[in-house]
Design an enzyme around this catalytic site. Structure first.
Site, PDB file in Angstrom:
ATOM      1  N   PRO A 172      22.468 131.105  53.344  1.00 39.62           N
ATOM      2  CA  PRO A 172      22.367 132.547  53.144  1.00 39.62           C
ATOM      3  C   PRO A 172      23.281 133.116  52.053  1.00 39.62           C
ATOM      4  O   PRO A 172      23.170 134.286  51.729  1.00 39.62           O
ATOM      5  CB  PRO A 172      22.768 133.108  54.508  1.00 39.62           C
ATOM      6  CG  PRO A 172      23.658 132.075  55.100  1.00 39.62           C
ATOM      7  CD  PRO A 172      23.149 130.757  54.594  1.00 39.62           C
ATOM      8  N   ASP A 195      17.613 130.550  42.183  1.00 39.34           N
ATOM      9  CA  ASP A 195      17.063 131.845  42.584  1.00 39.34           C
ATOM     10  C   ASP A 195      18.163 132.891  42.568  1.00 39.34           C
ATOM     11  O   ASP A 195      19.335 132.568  42.452  1.00 39.34           O
ATOM     12  CB  ASP A 195      16.544 131.764  44.026  1.00 39.34           C
ATOM     13  CG  ASP A 195      15.174 131.138  44.086  1.00 39.34           C
ATOM     14  OD1 ASP A 195      14.474 131.169  43.069  1.00 39.34           O
ATOM     15  OD2 ASP A 195      14.822 130.622  45.158  1.00 39.34           O
ATOM     16  N   LYS A 217      13.715 135.636  42.034  1.00 39.18           N
ATOM     17  CA  LYS A 217      12.613 136.518  42.452  1.00 39.18           C
ATOM     18  C   LYS A 217      13.184 137.653  43.284  1.00 39.18           C
ATOM     19  O   LYS A 217      14.136 137.482  44.014  1.00 39.18           O
ATOM     20  CB  LYS A 217      11.641 135.765  43.352  1.00 39.18           C
ATOM     21  CG  LYS A 217      10.986 134.595  42.744  1.00 39.18           C
ATOM     22  CD  LYS A 217       9.945 134.099  43.730  1.00 39.18           C
ATOM     23  CE  LYS A 217       9.500 132.702  43.368  1.00 39.18           C
ATOM     24  NZ  LYS A 217       9.932 131.704  44.272  1.00 39.18           N
ATOM     25  N   ASP A 250      16.417 128.083  53.509  1.00 37.04           N
ATOM     26  CA  ASP A 250      15.788 126.767  53.565  1.00 37.04           C
ATOM     27  C   ASP A 250      14.591 126.746  52.611  1.00 37.04           C
ATOM     28  O   ASP A 250      13.840 127.714  52.545  1.00 37.04           O
ATOM     29  CB  ASP A 250      15.320 126.478  54.998  1.00 37.04           C
ATOM     30  CG  ASP A 250      14.765 125.076  55.111  1.00 37.04           C
ATOM     31  OD1 ASP A 250      15.555 124.161  55.403  1.00 37.04           O
ATOM     32  OD2 ASP A 250      13.549 124.874  54.877  1.00 37.04           O
ATOM     33  N   GLY A 357      23.326 139.561  54.723  1.00 34.26           N
ATOM     34  CA  GLY A 357      24.062 138.820  55.744  1.00 34.26           C
ATOM     35  C   GLY A 357      24.973 137.759  55.148  1.00 34.26           C
ATOM     36  O   GLY A 357      24.646 137.148  54.132  1.00 34.26           O
TER      37      GLY A 357
HETATM   38  N1  SAH Z   1      13.974 130.556  52.125  1.00 36.38           N
HETATM   39  C1  SAH Z   1      14.709 131.723  52.571  1.00 36.38           C
HETATM   40  C2  SAH Z   1      13.842 132.956  52.629  1.00 36.38           C
HETATM   41  C3  SAH Z   1      13.292 133.392  51.313  1.00 36.38           C
HETATM   42  S1  SAH Z   1      12.444 134.922  51.388  1.00 36.38           S
HETATM   43  C4  SAH Z   1      15.382 131.406  53.911  1.00 36.38           C
HETATM   44  O1  SAH Z   1      15.094 130.393  54.530  1.00 36.38           O
HETATM   45  O2  SAH Z   1      16.262 132.185  54.280  1.00 36.38           O
HETATM   46  C5  SAH Z   1      13.705 136.060  50.974  1.00 36.38           C
HETATM   47  C6  SAH Z   1      14.075 136.900  52.156  1.00 36.38           C
HETATM   48  O3  SAH Z   1      15.020 136.213  52.958  1.00 36.38           O
HETATM   49  C7  SAH Z   1      14.753 138.193  51.829  1.00 36.38           C
HETATM   50  O4  SAH Z   1      13.847 139.195  51.461  1.00 36.38           O
HETATM   51  C8  SAH Z   1      15.425 138.515  53.132  1.00 36.38           C
HETATM   52  O5  SAH Z   1      14.496 138.972  54.082  1.00 36.38           O
HETATM   53  C9  SAH Z   1      15.869 137.138  53.587  1.00 36.38           C
HETATM   54  N2  SAH Z   1      17.262 136.833  53.217  1.00 36.38           N
HETATM   55  C10 SAH Z   1      17.686 135.742  52.562  1.00 36.38           C
HETATM   56  N3  SAH Z   1      19.026 135.732  52.449  1.00 36.38           N
HETATM   57  C11 SAH Z   1      19.469 136.854  53.064  1.00 36.38           C
HETATM   58  C12 SAH Z   1      20.753 137.424  53.319  1.00 36.38           C
HETATM   59  N4  SAH Z   1      21.880 136.820  52.900  1.00 36.38           N
HETATM   60  N5  SAH Z   1      20.820 138.586  54.000  1.00 36.38           N
HETATM   61  C13 SAH Z   1      19.704 139.198  54.427  1.00 36.38           C
HETATM   62  N6  SAH Z   1      18.468 138.707  54.220  1.00 36.38           N
HETATM   63  C14 SAH Z   1      18.347 137.552  53.549  1.00 36.38           C
END
Ligand code: SAH
Length: 410
Positions: A172, A195, A217, A250, A357
């Site tokens: 995250p 990314d 993105k 992930d 987060g």
């Molecule tokens: N592959 C990533 C998700 C990609 S889609 C995973 O497994 O986490 C991108 C979305 O992930 C964002 O729009 C948000 O909804 C969430 N996201 C990813 N990192 C985040 C973070 N640090 N805090 C809050 N939402 C997060």
């Protein structure tokens, strides 16, 4: 004096003289290398017997003879009897065969290094004179831990090898929530395709000549189209580069990692995936929300706010025994709430939105289905955020009320 050499024992004859605990400890190393192993010992300890049986090793159930070492590249003698070991060592000396003598390490022609591996790098520690296995092991462990953290220069300097692609889940955000393997792959990479989300801090720790390509993105904005990213990964690997595709969370959770793997496979490029901590679980957790909780939620439904709401999402929203987690859902919030209501979800179902987060800017907005649209608008909630709908999102589920002080929500 000692010279450290790397010997490939794959397919080569190694004779282990002795069947006790030293043999049991050392045999796995030769097994890992795919050596052609012969054990010579009148009796076997349980550990050696198990190895002999499991790997169908040749065993001569009798005392050692000079003829036993005839075809050996390496002999390891560990009979427990220094006189027998010395005799074996003398035969080897005469035949110029390398010999590790367990009962007289300091004077044997060969000593096994305390070894550690990282990717295709092997680091070994031996002493010049005498033997000090504990020191060697401790040094080895220290080097191993630096290698594991990706803190040593693992990157290949000689180009021209085969390229490959590793999809690495970055978690995250914080660098220390990246896996140890991901860290090592980054240290080995020639080029990192990154990314916007995920552990962008680690990028600044890369060596200056590592190429970093940002294809970040944002919801609704796709700076680099997915098929161009796929082509880029394939092209870079074809140039012989080690490519890390660093992704937030992930790679296989709304990360389009599956498409990237498929593109590499179609092009015949070696590709692997290293998992990451998905925001589905780790972002709610950062706000103290367990996505399942005994007595409160028996399961989790994960949805993409940008897509169509599927019947299973509507069913999950109406079911108070499961948690619904929505990614990329800030813009879709009004639609989501309307759908949940019409599916029969009660107005007072708890909702939490966790923005950014695991970062210093983390903020949690807690509300209910009936009020969340207004509350989110008032708070100015923005992406990236994870929306949690269900009883686990209730403030104070785990914490006593006073511990919630400082939580921007409530
Ligand atoms: N592959 C990533 C998700 C990609 S889609 C995973 O497994 O986490 C991108 C979305 O992930 C964002 O729009 C948000 O909804 C969430 N996201 C990813 N990192 C985040 C973070 N640090 N805090 C809050 N939402 C997060």
């Amino acid at each position: 004096m000692t010279t450290l050499v790397g010997i490939s024992l794959t397919g080569r004859r190694v004779v282990m003289v002795g069947g006790g605990s030293v043999a049991a400890r050392r045999l796995p190393r030769f097994l890992d290398e795919g050596a052609d192993i012969v054990v010579v010992a009148p009796e076997l300890s349980d550990g050696v017997r198990e190895l002999v049986e499991r790997h169908a090793l040749s065993w001569m159930p009798r005392p050692v003879r000079a003829a036993d070492i005839t075809d050996a590249w390496l002999v390891h003698t560990a009979t427990g009897d220094p006189r027998v070991d010395a005799r074996v060592a003398a035969w080897c000396e005469r035949r110029r065969t390398l010999c590790v003598n367990a009962s007289d390490g300091a004077h044997s022609t060969t000593r096994l290094a305390a070894e550690t591996r990282s990717g295709d790098v092997v680091v070994g520690v031996v002493s010049d004179t005498g033997v000090d296995p504990r020191r060697a092991a401790r040094l080895r462990d220290a080097v191993a831990s630096l290698l594991r953290d990706g803190r040593l220069p693992l990157r290949r300097r000689r180009t021209g090898g085969a390229g490959r692609v590793d999809l690495v889940g970055g978690g995250p955000g914080p660098a220390d929530l990246l896996t140890v393997r991901g860290r090592r792959l980054l240290a080995e990479a020639d080029v990192v395709v990154a990314d916007r989300l995920g552990p962008t801090d680690v990028l600044s720790e890369l060596e200056p000549d590592v190429e970093v390509i940002d294809v970040g993105k944002r919801p609704g904005h796709h700076p680099v189209p997915q098929d161009e990213i796929n082509d880029l990964l394939v092209d870079l690997a074809r140039q012989g580069k080690r490519v890390v595709r660093l992704k937030g969370g992930d790679p296989f959770v709304y990360g389009r990692g599956g498409e990237e793997v498929a593109a590499c496979l179609a092009a015949g490029i070696p590709v692997d995936v290293t998992p990451g901590l998905t925001s589905v679980v780790s972002v709610p957790q950062a706000a103290g929300i367990p996505v399942t909780h005994r007595g409160t939620s028996v399961g989790v439904h994960v949805a993409n706010g940008q897509g169509e709401l599927s019947p299973s999402t509507l069913a999950a929203l109406a079911d108070d025994s499961v948690t619904t987690v929505v990614l990329m859902g800030v813009a879709a919030l009004p639609r989501l709430v309307a759908a949940a209501r019409s599916a029969g979800a009660p107005e007072d179902r708890p909702v939490a939105i966790i923005e950014r987060g695991h970062t210093p800017e983390q903020r949690t907005t807690r509300s209910t289905l009936g009020r969340i649209v207004a509350d989110a608008a008032a708070a100015g909630v923005r992406n990236p955020a994870v929306i949690v709908i269900g009883d686990v999102a209730r403030a104070g589920l785990l914490l006593p009320a006073h511990a919630l002080a400082g939580d921007a929500s409530r």
